[in-house]
Design an enzyme around this catalytic site. Structure first.
Site: not given
Lengths: 96, 123, 130, 117
Positions: C39, C77-79, C82
């Site tokens: 994501f 999920v791309c930190v 996010a």
């Protein structure tokens, strides 16, 4: 062979032009989401260069009330057909 | 990186700076690929060519631009910057309007670019 | 074949996440393996544990979680994307001195490197964007 | 610029400098060489001339590119500025054990890395 996905209508976005220019002679193009608005004439004419390799996703046509009104040059596929197209392609490139 | 791809990776940048985060996030993917030792080619096409226009600044409210990131690409050994000649011409731009030296790509070369890179990330 | 999906659209704003889920179900039905969903961009909102859609609409967060539990799909999920958008797990919340966290488990915060890696180690990567 | 909650303060030359839970500056404009010394002292690190030249490289990098470097470009930048002998990850690992890019960013007063790699 690459599969290209396009989810914008040719009536509202020019991205289809870049997608078409990037396509090799045996690449396929699948219209999904708002891309299926281009599956009807006269918009479908923009894609005449790839007739025979041009697909549209059935459920996106149906939800938009367009099933049965598609240009005859376009092959309609369901979700399983979408997966099959990705199996046959070496890679998939999305245009949005 | 465990599995280095035998082909260079292609990051296609199709969005202009400032208006959305697509350009920045696309560049991030290129930087990370390069930081992992992957050979990376950038292709600027469509509105993406606007990313290279000289004289850009920080946006209102201090919104960061992407022009310093483009200057940084060489530090990540990203040296293949391709620009779609047609997109440039359509926007009334010429090579000397751009902040970095680039290689113009003729339309007939585009399909083979996509065919000879993997993975391809389209932003 | 081993598939990875890249989802870049927020649920309920665009069709992208919904299309990705439909595609996920279809590829599993054809006996492929969906190993990774990554994501990025506004796609990180798919991991929001506080999302509360009306009962008569698709429950996207639940649907992603089900893929993980039934098929072992990693939900990455791309930190960086996010954190900017307020999707944080307990660890990042602590790191940045925030109150509470908003990432649904089993989604995991991870680097863009995992996306590049997924693109190279899976047979197919399909992108769903708004 | 304070995107991060203040966890504690460190006193430098009579001024209270706000730090986040991991000891990074909350406000990047608070940075000064004395602040770097104080941050290093917290880690029981003494800043030598060799540390300082790398901190300079980091600050120059950020000033030019508005981004803190990952390890690879940091090695390249150090090599360009200080010569090939020092442009080696070994040299940087010796100066900043654990993670040169992260530890260096903290001492140089750059934004906290996002754990992206």
């Amino acid at each position: 062979m690459l599969l290209h996905l396009l989810n914008r209508s040719a009536a509202s976005s020019h991205v289809y032009r870049d997608a078409l220019r990037a396509m090799a002679e045996d690449d396929c193009l699948l219209l999904t989401e708002d891309g299926v608005y281009s599956a009807l004439m006269p918009l479908a004419e923009h894609f005449s260069a790839v007739y025979g390799r041009l697909f549209a996703l059935r459920e996106d046509l149906a939800s938009r009330g367009l099933e049965g009104r598609c240009a005859e040059q376009i092959v309609i596929v369901d979700m399983e057909g979408f997966v099959q197209l990705t199996e046959d392609a070496d890679r998939v490139v999305s245009w949005f | 990186m465990s599995d280095r791809s035998p082909m260079p990776m292609l990051v296609v940048l199709r969005h202009a700076p400032h208006g959305s985060s697509w350009l920045r996030e696309g560049l991030d993917v290129a930087l990370v690929g390069a930081a992992f030792g992957q050979s990376v080619t950038l292709l600027f096409i469509g509105d993406g060519v606007e990313a290279l226009v000289k004289g850009q600044q920080t946006g209102p409210l201090g919104q960061k631009g992407t022009h310093p990131t483009l200057d940084m690409l060489a530090m990540y050994d990203i040296e293949t910057l391709l620009v779609d000649a047609e997109s440039l011409a359509q926007r009334g731009l010429i090579e000397t309007d751009l902040q970095l030296p680039v290689t113009l790509v003729a339309p007939e070369r585009l399909p083979s670019l996509f065919a000879h890179h993997a993975p391809v990330f389209n932003f | 074949m081993r598939y990875a999906l890249l989802v870049q659209g927020a649920p309920y704003s665009h069709q992208a996440a919904h299309s990705a889920l439909r595609f996920a179900e279809a590829l599993i039905a054809r006996s492929h393996r969906l190993e990774t969903v990554f994501f990025y961009h506004d796609g990180v909102y798919n991991a929001q544990r506080l999302a509360t859609p009306p009962q008569d609409e698709p429950q996207l967060v639940d649907a992603w979680c089900r893929l993980h539990h039934e098929h072992g799909t990693a939900l990455l999920v791309c930190v960086a994307a996010a954190l900017r958008r307020g999707v944080v797990d307990e660890r990042e919340s602590r790191r940045h001195g925030k109150q509470g966290h908003s990432l649904e488990s089993p989604f995991e915060l991870t680097g863009v490197g995992q996306l590049v890696e997924a693109a190279m180690t899976h047979d197919r990567l399909i992108t769903f964007s708004p | 610029m304070a995107t991060t909650t203040i966890e504690r303060w460190v006193r430098v030359e009579g001024q209270e400098i706000a730090l986040d839970p991991e000891g990074y500056l909350v406000d990047m404009t608070d940075w000064s060489p004395a602040v770097a010394e104080a941050l290093a002292a917290e880690e029981e690190r003494e800043l030598t001339a060799e540390h300082w030249e790398v901190i300079e490289v980091l600050r120059d990098f950020y000033a030019r590119y508005e981004m803190a470097p990952a390890m690879r470009p940091l090695v390249k930048a150090v090599g360009q500025a200080l010569g090939p002998e020092k442009g080696k990850s070994l040299h940087l690992m010796k100066l900043f054990p654990d993670s040169p890019a992260k530890a260096g960013a903290r001492l140089a007063g750059l934004p906290k890395p996002t754990n992206c790699l």
